[in-house]
Design a protein around this motif. Sequence first.
Motif, short mmCIF file in Angstrom:
data_model
loop_
_atom_site.label_atom_id
_atom_site.label_comp_id
_atom_site.label_asym_id
_atom_site.label_seq_id
_atom_site.Cartn_x
_atom_site.Cartn_y
_atom_site.Cartn_z
N TYR A 23 161.76 72.09 85.86
CA TYR A 23 161.87 70.84 85.89
C TYR A 23 162.74 70.31 86.62
N TYR A 30 159.36 64.59 91.37
CA TYR A 30 158.46 64.53 90.13
C TYR A 30 157.84 63.16 90.27
N HIS A 34 153.93 62.86 89.50
CA HIS A 34 153.60 61.86 88.14
C HIS A 34 152.77 60.60 88.52
N GLY A 67 162.22 63.68 76.04
CA GLY A 67 161.53 64.11 77.12
C GLY A 67 161.30 63.09 78.19
N CYS A 68 162.55 62.37 78.51
CA CYS A 68 162.41 61.20 79.24
C CYS A 68 162.09 61.48 80.82
N GLY A 69 162.27 62.68 81.36
CA GLY A 69 162.15 63.11 82.63
C GLY A 69 162.91 62.17 83.74
N ASP A 90 166.49 64.49 77.26
CA ASP A 90 165.74 65.65 78.05
C ASP A 90 166.61 66.83 78.14
N PHE A 91 165.92 67.94 78.47
CA PHE A 91 166.77 69.15 78.37
C PHE A 91 166.98 69.86 79.72
N ALA A 92 166.56 69.19 80.82
CA ALA A 92 166.56 69.30 82.19
C ALA A 92 167.63 68.60 82.86
N MET A 95 166.67 66.19 85.80
CA MET A 95 165.66 65.08 85.41
C MET A 95 166.67 64.02 84.80
N ALA A 109 169.14 67.29 75.39
CA ALA A 109 168.73 67.72 74.27
C ALA A 109 167.49 68.49 74.24
N LEU A 111 163.85 69.02 72.42
CA LEU A 111 162.93 68.54 71.41
C LEU A 111 162.76 69.23 70.26
N TRP A 128 154.04 63.29 77.88
CA TRP A 128 153.49 64.26 78.59
C TRP A 128 154.74 65.36 78.67
N ALA A 129 155.57 65.35 77.17
CA ALA A 129 156.68 66.32 77.35
C ALA A 129 156.34 67.39 75.93
N THR A 132 154.81 70.74 76.90
CA THR A 132 155.54 71.80 77.54
C THR A 132 156.61 72.37 76.98
N THR A 133 156.77 72.28 75.78
CA THR A 133 157.57 72.75 74.66
C THR A 133 156.82 74.01 74.02
C1 LIG Z 1 155.93 66.26 82.37
S1 LIG Z 1 157.77 65.55 82.29
C2 LIG Z 1 157.42 64.07 81.56
C3 LIG Z 1 158.64 62.99 81.81
C4 LIG Z 1 158.30 61.83 81.24
N1 LIG Z 1 158.35 61.56 79.75
C5 LIG Z 1 157.24 61.10 81.96
O1 LIG Z 1 156.50 60.48 81.33
O2 LIG Z 1 157.39 60.91 83.27
C6 LIG Z 1 158.14 66.57 81.10
C7 LIG Z 1 159.69 66.46 80.61
O3 LIG Z 1 160.06 67.00 79.40
C8 LIG Z 1 161.22 67.81 79.37
N2 LIG Z 1 161.01 68.83 78.50
C9 LIG Z 1 160.09 69.91 78.40
N3 LIG Z 1 160.42 70.54 77.34
C10 LIG Z 1 161.54 70.11 76.69
C11 LIG Z 1 162.06 70.24 75.47
N4 LIG Z 1 161.88 71.41 74.79
N5 LIG Z 1 163.21 69.78 75.29
C12 LIG Z 1 163.51 68.53 75.95
N6 LIG Z 1 162.84 68.18 77.20
C13 LIG Z 1 161.98 68.76 77.49
C14 LIG Z 1 161.33 68.29 80.85
O4 LIG Z 1 162.61 68.66 81.15
C15 LIG Z 1 160.54 67.07 81.60
O5 LIG Z 1 161.47 66.23 81.92
#
Ligand SMILES: C[S@@+](CC[C@H](N)C(=O)[O-])C[C@H]1O[C@@H](n2cnc3c(N)ncnc32)[C@H](O)[C@@H]1O
Length: 225
Positions: A23, A30, A34, A67-69, A90-92, A95, A109, A111, A128-129, A132-133
């Motif tokens: 990410y 992105y 999206h 996971g705010c992106g 968010d952890f990236a 982003m 952070a 999730l 949508w986060a 991805t965990t």
């Molecule tokens: C597909 S994007 C969705 C972003 C946003 N919520 C949106 O609606 O556009 C997934 C996001 O979740 C974050 N993410 C994925 N796994 C995560 C985790 N374990 N902890 C925190 N953030 C995470 C990614 O870094 C990325 O920014």
Amino acid sequence: MLTKIRDLLFVLTLPRTDAVTLYDGLAARYDRFHRRWLIHVGGEPLAALQGSLAAELRAGMHVLDAGCGTGALARWIADMEPGVHLTMADFAPAMLERAKTVPGRHVRANLLALPFADGEFDVVICTWALETTEDPERAVEELHRVLSPGGLLCLCLCTAPESPSSKLRSLPLRLSITHFFSGRFLRLDFPEQLASRSLRRLVSRRGLASFVCWRKPPELRSLIS
Ligand SMILES: C[S@@+](CC[C@H](N)C(=O)[O-])C[C@H]1O[C@@H](n2cnc3c(N)ncnc32)[C@H](O)[C@@H]1O
């Protein structure tokens, strides 16, 4: 057209790696990816989530976008109800950096282990986060933990269609999301712990994306028990 081809080539050449690195690498492009996702698949669930938020949000509420992106949804919230206390996590780093244009608290952070107190937020959102965990169930537990009694949890998720024809037709899309965006398609009744008690649930026409929201009963402390 040229942009689409460039984006496709970019995604094809991204190294297969952990989700943070992935990410971070995607951050600059992105929002374009999206937008396409919302046009073709995720628009209905997102609209349902925004409807629920519009009815819920009041000035002074503490709201977490987990996971705010790049902060697109957080921006929508801040515009709609400028009086909320917004936390974006968010952890990236790349982003999260983009989300810093939205006023509020920005926290790096995971999730799976949120650095927030039990019951800290009146509204918790995750779009949508979860998928991805490594452990979506664990992530839901965390979102639930930081939600206040009586608070609202709102999720948008990639979900796996059930009919054989939808499964077949969506195969290329599902494979590309899984392979290139580190996502997965969760069961239609995910999260199982909340499925029977959800306040509102909407499944997109092809079954590929869902919205679910749930109000935490004042007496319920943990989803596990
Ligand atoms: C597909 S994007 C969705 C972003 C946003 N919520 C949106 O609606 O556009 C997934 C996001 O979740 C974050 N993410 C994925 N796994 C995560 C985790 N374990 N902890 C925190 N953030 C995470 C990614 O870094 C990325 O920014």
